[in-house]
Design a protein around this motif. Structure first.
Motif, PDB file in Angstrom:
ATOM      1  N   GLN A   1       8.690  -6.328 -13.687  1.00 38.75           N
ATOM      2  CA  GLN A   1       7.255  -6.067 -13.822  1.00 38.75           C
ATOM      3  C   GLN A   1       6.518  -6.311 -12.510  1.00 38.75           C
ATOM      4  OE1 GLN A   1       6.793  -9.026 -16.893  1.00 38.75           O
ATOM      5  NE2 GLN A   1       5.476 -10.275 -15.586  1.00 38.75           N
ATOM      6  N   LEU A   2       7.252  -6.441 -11.417  1.00 39.52           N
ATOM      7  CA  LEU A   2       6.638  -6.657 -10.112  1.00 39.52           C
ATOM      8  C   LEU A   2       6.714  -5.401  -9.256  1.00 39.52           C
ATOM      9  CD1 LEU A   2       8.079 -10.170  -9.241  1.00 39.52           C
ATOM     10  CD2 LEU A   2       5.881  -9.636 -10.253  1.00 39.52           C
ATOM     11  N   LEU A   3       5.664  -5.188  -8.473  1.00 36.64           N
ATOM     12  CA  LEU A   3       5.625  -4.073  -7.522  1.00 36.64           C
ATOM     13  C   LEU A   3       5.373  -4.628  -6.131  1.00 36.64           C
ATOM     14  CD1 LEU A   3       3.253  -1.619  -9.471  1.00 36.64           C
ATOM     15  CD2 LEU A   3       5.749  -1.729  -9.573  1.00 36.64           C
ATOM     16  N   LEU A   4       6.146  -4.149  -5.159  1.00 37.06           N
ATOM     17  CA  LEU A   4       5.866  -4.469  -3.756  1.00 37.06           C
ATOM     18  C   LEU A   4       5.018  -3.325  -3.212  1.00 37.06           C
ATOM     19  CD1 LEU A   4       6.337  -6.350  -1.337  1.00 37.06           C
ATOM     20  CD2 LEU A   4       8.316  -4.946  -0.741  1.00 37.06           C
ATOM     21  N   LEU A   5       3.799  -3.661  -2.759  1.00 35.86           N
ATOM     22  CA  LEU A   5       2.816  -2.643  -2.367  1.00 35.86           C
ATOM     23  C   LEU A   5       2.469  -2.750  -0.888  1.00 35.86           C
ATOM     24  CD1 LEU A   5       0.320  -2.954  -5.389  1.00 35.86           C
ATOM     25  CD2 LEU A   5       2.254  -1.402  -5.160  1.00 35.86           C
ATOM     26  N   ARG A   6       2.018  -1.610  -0.341  1.00 35.27           N
ATOM     27  CA  ARG A   6       1.509  -1.586   1.029  1.00 35.27           C
ATOM     28  C   ARG A   6       0.259  -0.704   1.043  1.00 35.27           C
ATOM     29  NH1 ARG A   6       5.697   0.664   5.062  1.00 35.27           N
ATOM     30  NH2 ARG A   6       6.768  -1.215   4.328  1.00 35.27           N
ATOM     31  N   TYR A   7      -0.839  -1.242   1.565  1.00 40.47           N
ATOM     32  CA  TYR A   7      -2.066  -0.451   1.652  1.00 40.47           C
ATOM     33  C   TYR A   7      -1.847   0.742   2.581  1.00 40.47           C
ATOM     34  CZ  TYR A   7      -4.808  -4.127  -0.648  1.00 40.47           C
ATOM     35  OH  TYR A   7      -5.314  -5.028  -1.542  1.00 40.47           O
ATOM     36  N   ASP A   8      -2.324   1.904   2.171  1.00 40.36           N
ATOM     37  CA  ASP A   8      -2.216   3.096   3.009  1.00 40.36           C
ATOM     38  C   ASP A   8      -3.029   2.891   4.275  1.00 40.36           C
ATOM     39  OD1 ASP A   8      -0.734   4.077   0.972  1.00 40.36           O
ATOM     40  OD2 ASP A   8      -1.812   5.972   0.784  1.00 40.36           O
ATOM     41  N   GLY A   9      -2.420   3.192   5.399  1.00 41.08           N
ATOM     42  CA  GLY A   9      -3.044   2.978   6.701  1.00 41.08           C
ATOM     43  C   GLY A   9      -2.214   2.053   7.565  1.00 41.08           C
ATOM     44  N   TYR A  10      -1.307   1.275   6.918  1.00 42.03           N
ATOM     45  CA  TYR A  10      -0.424   0.383   7.676  1.00 42.03           C
ATOM     46  C   TYR A  10       0.812   1.110   8.210  1.00 42.03           C
ATOM     47  CZ  TYR A  10      -2.841  -4.021   6.752  1.00 42.03           C
ATOM     48  OH  TYR A  10      -3.756  -5.045   6.743  1.00 42.03           O
ATOM     49  N   GLY A  11       1.030   2.354   7.748  1.00 42.71           N
ATOM     50  CA  GLY A  11       2.177   3.119   8.237  1.00 42.71           C
ATOM     51  C   GLY A  11       3.492   2.435   7.900  1.00 42.71           C
ATOM     52  N   GLU A  12       4.315   2.208   8.941  1.00 45.19           N
ATOM     53  CA  GLU A  12       5.624   1.565   8.743  1.00 45.19           C
ATOM     54  C   GLU A  12       5.553   0.042   8.933  1.00 45.19           C
ATOM     55  OE1 GLU A  12       8.466   3.079   7.746  1.00 45.19           O
ATOM     56  OE2 GLU A  12       7.173   4.821   7.469  1.00 45.19           O
ATOM     57  N   ASP A  13       4.359  -0.480   9.131  1.00 46.62           N
ATOM     58  CA  ASP A  13       4.195  -1.920   9.372  1.00 46.62           C
ATOM     59  C   ASP A  13       4.361  -2.692   8.062  1.00 46.62           C
ATOM     60  OD1 ASP A  13       3.555  -4.409  10.199  1.00 46.62           O
ATOM     61  OD2 ASP A  13       1.566  -3.924  10.985  1.00 46.62           O
ATOM     62  N   ARG A  14       5.378  -3.577   8.015  1.00 49.57           N
ATOM     63  CA  ARG A  14       5.686  -4.303   6.781  1.00 49.57           C
ATOM     64  C   ARG A  14       4.932  -5.630   6.649  1.00 49.57           C
ATOM     65  NH1 ARG A  14      10.640  -1.972   8.363  1.00 49.57           N
ATOM     66  NH2 ARG A  14      11.841  -1.056   6.669  1.00 49.57           N
ATOM     67  N   LYS A  15       4.230  -6.028   7.692  1.00 49.76           N
ATOM     68  CA  LYS A  15       3.718  -7.402   7.723  1.00 49.76           C
ATOM     69  C   LYS A  15       2.700  -7.677   6.628  1.00 49.76           C
ATOM     70  CE  LYS A  15       0.037  -6.520  11.118  1.00 49.76           C
ATOM     71  NZ  LYS A  15      -0.397  -6.725  12.501  1.00 49.76           N
ATOM     72  N   ALA A  16       2.014  -6.661   6.147  1.00 49.88           N
ATOM     73  CA  ALA A  16       0.982  -6.904   5.132  1.00 49.88           C
ATOM     74  C   ALA A  16       1.444  -6.532   3.726  1.00 49.88           C
ATOM     75  CB  ALA A  16      -0.286  -6.128   5.489  1.00 49.88           C
ATOM     76  N   ASP A  17       2.742  -6.258   3.523  1.00 52.27           N
ATOM     77  CA  ASP A  17       3.248  -5.945   2.181  1.00 52.27           C
ATOM     78  C   ASP A  17       3.005  -7.133   1.239  1.00 52.27           C
ATOM     79  OD1 ASP A  17       4.093  -3.708   3.436  1.00 52.27           O
ATOM     80  OD2 ASP A  17       6.226  -3.948   3.018  1.00 52.27           O
ATOM     81  N   PHE A  18       2.724  -6.849   0.001  1.00 50.35           N
ATOM     82  CA  PHE A  18       2.468  -7.926  -0.953  1.00 50.35           C
ATOM     83  C   PHE A  18       2.982  -7.529  -2.337  1.00 50.35           C
ATOM     84  CE2 PHE A  18      -1.106  -5.069  -0.778  1.00 50.35           C
ATOM     85  CZ  PHE A  18      -1.510  -4.899  -2.104  1.00 50.35           C
ATOM     86  N   TRP A  19       3.364  -8.573  -3.109  1.00 54.12           N
ATOM     87  CA  TRP A  19       3.857  -8.355  -4.472  1.00 54.12           C
ATOM     88  C   TRP A  19       2.704  -8.449  -5.463  1.00 54.12           C
ATOM     89  CZ3 TRP A  19       8.645  -6.808  -5.816  1.00 54.12           C
ATOM     90  CH2 TRP A  19       9.667  -6.966  -4.879  1.00 54.12           C
TER      91      TRP A  19
END
Length: 822
Positions: free
Chosen positions: A69-87
């Motif tokens: 039931q968890l999603l790892l998300l990335r706000y659009d605009g970060y491109g390939e940058d993983r540093k701001a990914d959040f669950w």
């Protein structure tokens, strides 16, 4: 209480595999298990998410990975940058389908972290949302929000089960138990009797939602086995009650969306074939198409020539049913065909039999195409249902593989059974660890290997592990940071790990063997999935022992993962080492990327993201040597090991005698290596890829003179050099090359660390030899003492590469005398 423990005898798969020398069947080969873990969300889907810093605003995010039931998300605009990914937890986070903000007059606003990258918000949204796939609204809102399909099949739910023995009728069944999608079913009206209970996986083609029979024109009738237990009036009363309670007990249709679609068959009555009885799948026998019901279903009967027979073995099939084969299939595959009971003689001949029966053989076109591309191999281990006692799930060994079929030897069953024949797509087989993951009792072998003491994990207040109950009860409208440890339904869940065969495999991994790996592994228990991935990589290496050494646990690393023992075999020797893997899904992507970089291959070679067309690292434009050098410079890790540190790699020598003795482990130092020049090494070999030849001897020490030099170095107080920050990438100004090959140094070679020496060599045409210097811990002082004889003797280099290397060493010595000797 903290520190408490419980004495518990428990079967341990890792120890059992170690003791038997077997491997586990790959997780990716069990498609039905893979499907059962999916939650309806897929990487690439977009949704609107509340912005952390301002809960009154939202922004578009893309799903990177799903895990329960968890999603790892990335706000659009970060491109390939993983540093701001959040669950995010679907049950508690403020998540909505695309278009929700506009419909509910909410504000879409660019997050602060990427504000400077997006100048025109409207134009950006139009561009990224063009052709985008939105996350399904029904999975984000309403009663089914965040629920895995399996969660919707709760005990007490009702389904319809087709009678697969002798008719197309169906009857209502109650779900008594749901074990990871494997359902214990009880016929409606037999609430107090377990005698006729059945176990089926929820994706079984004969299992349907309530209402299916009426919708497809089939009658609802209890099977003949139980029909006499009640009067017709009682059965009708039961049906009436079911219809009244249908809404509260039915399972949503969405649960069955991934069920296999039954196609149209081309069998005719009277055709002969070879078949395996699913109720007793131990032999292949001649069989007859007894009846054709319609374009989808037909009835098969196992042939029995005895005049006094009282029962028949018949069952309903469809075009994709397992265990049906064309005539002569057994003969062509070197398998035994069991003659029908009552057949005269033991030597069965199909031509005579068809003539005797006056029948025709079913043509090849009637049968499904068989494949051998499934990942199962002989001697692999898995977990399988005992066909004689479906309550039992046993340890199984693949005894034989033919096309799409396995012969399984079951261990630990109450009564010994012959090897059972199952399709590779059977829903009665499961990967190693499935029972443990789903809390079901696995029947251990009679001589089980046990963990005598099992510790109870105590959650520390400062790093709480979140169970599904905690998430539901305690976290309202919160997002989980990607650094949190997460447990789903009491078990660690790892996303699917893809092998991206198009990406560069680097100097250690054999491209051909990488191409043979399965497309993916998992999802499942993090430790088990990652252990399987690393084992596959080790086996795909030019030299498995070399890759095992690269992966082994670095005692100085602050990874805090989970130590697992992995093995490698090379040239008759067995090696083993402790390798650290992560326990939780949020760290899997970073773990895979760091492991790729450690092996000097493309960071996307394997991981939770599939590379569809073009790798984001653009690795295809680089030659292997340049590629390795490029990523070597970008390694974000401490290079080298502490002086005097031992490898934890162990080598076990094989003994020729069969008698088992206590295994002796020898801790070995870094191995001697040999290398040839890149110029005269065949392309595609490990050397041509930038790797060094590894000597097969287990001794590896510097010469006596180099050891003395190292002792002297330890006594000298080191001064700062340009490379004290070992994570600092080399810059062009660090080492200046002049046209006349005169070297201009920015720092004194006497002060160079091992890392500085490695950087210098990587700037020359001897870059492939840099790893020898890293492993031998040669710093600047040792470098200045090297001569041609020493290089040849201690590094085991041929004359050509040794001369080339010494040429660069002499240039350093000359620059040292000219710049720093005074």
């Amino acid at each position: 209480d903290a520190g408490s423990s419980v004495e518990e005898m428990e079967f341990n798969w890792d120890e059992y595999l170690e003791d038997t020398g077997a491997t586990a069947a790959p997780h990716g080969s069990f498609k039905h298990v893979d499907t059962s873990l999916q939650n309806g969300f897929a990487p690439g889907m977009k949704l609107e998410v509340a912005v952390k810093s301002d809960q009154n605003t939202y922004w578009v995010a893309t799903i990177i990975t799903t895990c329960g039931q968890l999603l790892l998300l990335r706000y659009d605009g970060y491109g390939e940058d993983r540093k701001a990914d959040f669950w995010c937890d679907i049950m508690t986070a403020d998540l909505h389908p695309i278009g929700w903000c506009e419909q509910n007059k909410k504000i879409l606003k660019v997050p602060e972290g990427i504000k400077d990258k997006i100048t025109d918000q409207e134009e950006f949204l139009q561009r990224v949302l063009k052709g985008a796939c939105s996350a399904p609204a029904n999975l984000l809102e309403g009663l089914h929000r965040g629920k895995n399909p399996l969660d919707l099949i709760a005990p007490g739910s009702r389904l319809e089960l087709q009678n697969f023995r002798d008719s197309l009728e169906a009857w209502i069944v109650n779900v008594v138990e749901n074990v990871g999608g494997r359902l214990k079913l009880r016929y409606e009206g037999l609430e107090d009797s377990e005698k006729f209970d059945q176990w089926l996986f929820y994706l079984d083609p004969f299992l349907h939602q309530v209402g299916w029979a009426a919708q497809h024109g089939y009658s609802l009738q209890p099977p003949l086995d139980i029909r006499s237990l009640k009067s017709e009036a009682d059965w009708q009363e039961i049906l009436k009650k079911v219809k009244e309670e249908e809404e509260e007990s039915s399972v949503p249709t969405d649960v069955f969306k991934d069920k296999p679609v039954i196609g149209v068959h081309s069998f005719s009555e009277g055709m002969k074939l070879e078949a395996v009885d699913p109720m007793a799948p131990f032999v292949i026998s001649p069989a007859t198409v007894l009846k054709v019901y319609n374009e989808k279903y037909f009835l098969i009967e196992i042939d029995d020539l005895r005049p006094d027979r009282t029962t028949s073995q018949s069952y309903i099939c469809h075009v994709n049913s397992a265990g049906i084969f064309p005539v002569q299939w057994s003969l062509k595959n070197g398998l035994h065909l069991s003659p029908p009971p009552g057949y005269p003689g033991q030597d069965f001949d199909w031509a005579d039999y068809l003539k005797q029966c006056g029948a025709e053989a079913a043509p090849q076109s009637c049968f499904p195409v068989l494949t051998s591309d499934h990942g199962f191999k002989e001697n692999m281990k898995l977990e399988a249902v005992n066909p004689v006692d479906p309550e039992e799930v046993c340890i199984a060994t693949v005894a034989k593989v033919k096309d799409s079929y396995l012969w399984l030897q079951l261990e630990g069953s109450k009564k010994p059974v012959p090897d059972c024949i199952v399709s590779v797509e059977s829903m009665n087989i499961f990967p190693v660890g499935w029972c443990e993951t789903n809390g079901y009792q696995l029947k251990p072998p009679r001589k089980a290997i046990v963990n005598k003491q099992k510790k109870i994990a105590v959650v520390q207040p400062e790093k709480q592990i979140l169970s599904s109950r905690t998430v539901h009860n305690g976290l309202k409208n919160q997002e989980l940071n990607s650094s949190d440890s997460v447990v789903i339904n009491g078990k660690y869940c790892c996303p699917k790990i893809y092998f991206n065969h198009r990406c560069f495999s680097g100097p250690y991994l054999n491209k051909g063997r990488i191409a043979e790996l399965p497309q993916s592994v998992g999802p499942g228990n993090c430790v088990l999935v990652l252990k399987e991935v690393l084992t596959l990589l080790i086996n795909a290496a030019y030299k498995p022992s070399r890759v095992l050494r690269e992966l082994q646990l670095d005692e100085e690393a602050a990874w805090h993962g989970h130590g697992e023992t992995l093995k490698a075999k090379y040239k008759g020797k067995s090696y083993r080492a402790t390798v650290e893997v992560v326990r939780t899904a949020d760290r899997v992507a970073d773990f895979c990327r760091k492991t790729c970089i450690k092996l000097e291959c493309c960071p996307n070679l394997f991981g939770p993201q599939m590379v569809l067309d073009k790798c984001s690292e653009n690795c295809s434009v680089l030659t292997k040597t340049k590629y390795t050098h490029y990523y070597g410079k970008r390694k974000n890790k401490r290079i080298g090991r502490p002086p005097g540190g031992h490898s934890n790699l162990e080598v076990a020598m094989k003994k020729p005698n069969k008698r088992r003795k206590r295994r002796k482990h020898f801790f070995v130092h870094k191995k001697k290596r040999s290398s040839t020049s890149v110029d005269n090494t065949p392309a595609g070999s490990p050397q041509g890829s930038g790797a060094e030849e590894e000597d097969d001897q287990d001794e590896s020490e510097l010469s006596h003179s180099l050891a003395q030099d190292r002792d002297k170095r330890k006594r000298k107080l080191r001064t700062f050099s340009f490379s004290d920050d070992e994570n600092k990438p080399p810059s062009p100004k660090d080492i200046k090359m002049e046209v006349a090959e005169k070297l201009q140094l920015d720092s004194n070679p006497l002060d160079w660390s091992v890392t500085d020496v490695v950087r210098f060599l990587k700037s020359t045409d001897c870059a492939p030899l840099a790893r020898i210097f890293l492993d031998q811990e040669i710093d600047g002082q040792a470098l200045l003492l090297l001569t041609l004889p020493t290089v040849q003797e201690c590094m085991d280099l041929k004359l050509g590469p040794a001369i080339k290397l010494c040429h660069h060493i002499e240039r350093v010595k000359l620059a040292f005398y000219q710049q720093f000797a005074n």
